[in-house]
Design a protein around this motif. Structure first.
Motif, PDB file in Angstrom:
ATOM      1  N   SER A  10       0.864  -1.176   0.000  1.00  0.00           N
ATOM      2  CA  SER A  10       0.000   0.000   0.000  1.00  0.00           C
ATOM      3  C   SER A  10       0.904   1.232   0.000  1.00  0.00           C
ATOM      4  CB  SER A  10      -0.882  -0.001   1.251  1.00  0.00           C
ATOM      5  OG  SER A  10      -0.071   0.171   2.408  1.00  0.00           O
ATOM      6  N   GLN A  11       0.311   2.393  -0.208  1.00  0.00           N
ATOM      7  CA  GLN A  11       1.099   3.624  -0.125  1.00  0.00           C
ATOM      8  C   GLN A  11       1.684   3.771   1.279  1.00  0.00           C
ATOM      9  OE1 GLN A  11      -1.824   6.511  -1.381  1.00  0.00           O
ATOM     10  NE2 GLN A  11      -1.121   6.433  -3.506  1.00  0.00           N
ATOM     11  N   ARG A  12       0.931   3.382   2.277  1.00  0.00           N
ATOM     12  CA  ARG A  12       1.382   3.464   3.667  1.00  0.00           C
ATOM     13  C   ARG A  12       2.592   2.554   3.911  1.00  0.00           C
ATOM     14  NH1 ARG A  12      -3.113   3.578   7.753  1.00  0.00           N
ATOM     15  NH2 ARG A  12      -2.810   5.780   7.387  1.00  0.00           N
ATOM     16  N   GLN A  13       2.607   1.366   3.329  1.00  0.00           N
ATOM     17  CA  GLN A  13       3.738   0.436   3.482  1.00  0.00           C
ATOM     18  C   GLN A  13       4.938   0.868   2.659  1.00  0.00           C
ATOM     19  OE1 GLN A  13       1.417  -2.866   2.075  1.00  0.00           O
ATOM     20  NE2 GLN A  13       1.356  -3.835   4.097  1.00  0.00           N
ATOM     21  N   ALA A  58       5.858   3.922   1.664  1.00  0.00           N
ATOM     22  CA  ALA A  58       6.515   5.162   2.111  1.00  0.00           C
ATOM     23  C   ALA A  58       7.719   4.891   3.022  1.00  0.00           C
ATOM     24  CB  ALA A  58       5.496   6.084   2.776  1.00  0.00           C
ATOM     25  N   GLY A  89       7.506  10.128   3.586  1.00  0.00           N
ATOM     26  CA  GLY A  89       6.177  10.113   4.177  1.00  0.00           C
ATOM     27  C   GLY A  89       5.135   9.621   3.187  1.00  0.00           C
ATOM     28  N   GLU A  90       4.059   9.117   3.725  1.00  0.00           N
ATOM     29  CA  GLU A  90       2.969   8.607   2.880  1.00  0.00           C
ATOM     30  C   GLU A  90       2.423   9.692   1.951  1.00  0.00           C
ATOM     31  OE1 GLU A  90      -1.412   6.474   3.402  1.00  0.00           O
ATOM     32  OE2 GLU A  90      -0.168   6.842   5.167  1.00  0.00           O
ATOM     33  N   LYS A 145       1.642   9.610  -2.196  1.00  0.00           N
ATOM     34  CA  LYS A 145       0.339   9.993  -2.755  1.00  0.00           C
ATOM     35  C   LYS A 145       0.497  11.114  -3.779  1.00  0.00           C
ATOM     36  CE  LYS A 145      -2.494   8.601   1.118  1.00  0.00           C
ATOM     37  NZ  LYS A 145      -3.520   8.943   2.077  1.00  0.00           N
TER      38      LYS A 145
END
Length: 134
Positions: free
Chosen positions: A42-45, A47, A53-54, A58
């Protein structure tokens, strides 16, 4: 003076962005997204994996321009061929041959049970080198 119809402004902006990225040799937003998705992150993982940073991930995936150093990290962390070429270049700059690198050491990992936890929760690991296992 150039006039661009308002309904074409988005297409013009995208074409300009693509040309600018190409001139600088930067990854496109689509390639960044595809690289992340190929790693099933995911974008969170993704980053922290690349050290940003996430919100940066994005923005890049929505067309914001990443800097050259971030572009390099994305390539190194998502493209094995690019990372290999980078490693070969580093060895060349250091005056080393690839075969000069230390050989990998075999590592054996065994689970050590902890009586207070069921096997599903065993997390203690013992790492031994191949030499110490004889």
């Amino acid at each position: 003076t150039w006039e661009i119809p308002l309904e074409e402004a988005g297409n013009f902006g995208a074409a300009l962005d693509g040309a600018y990225r190409k001139k600088l040799g930067l990854l496109s937003a689509a390639v960044i997204r595809e690289s992340r998705e190929r790693l099933k992150m995911s974008q969170r993982q993704f980053a922290p994996y690349i050290g940003v940073g996430e919100a940066s991930v994005k923005r890049w995936e929505h067309g914001a321009l990443q800097d050259k150093s971030s572009d390099e990290v994305i390539r190194l962390k998502t493209d094995a061929d690019y990372a290999r070429r980078n490693l070969e270049d580093l060895f060349r700059k250091l005056g080393l041959e690839m075969q000069d690198r230390p050989e990998r050491q075999s590592v054996f990992i065994e689970r050590r049970p902890r009586p207070e936890r069921p096997p599903l929760y065993w997390k203690s690991l013992v790492v031994r080198s191949a030499a110490s296992s004889n």
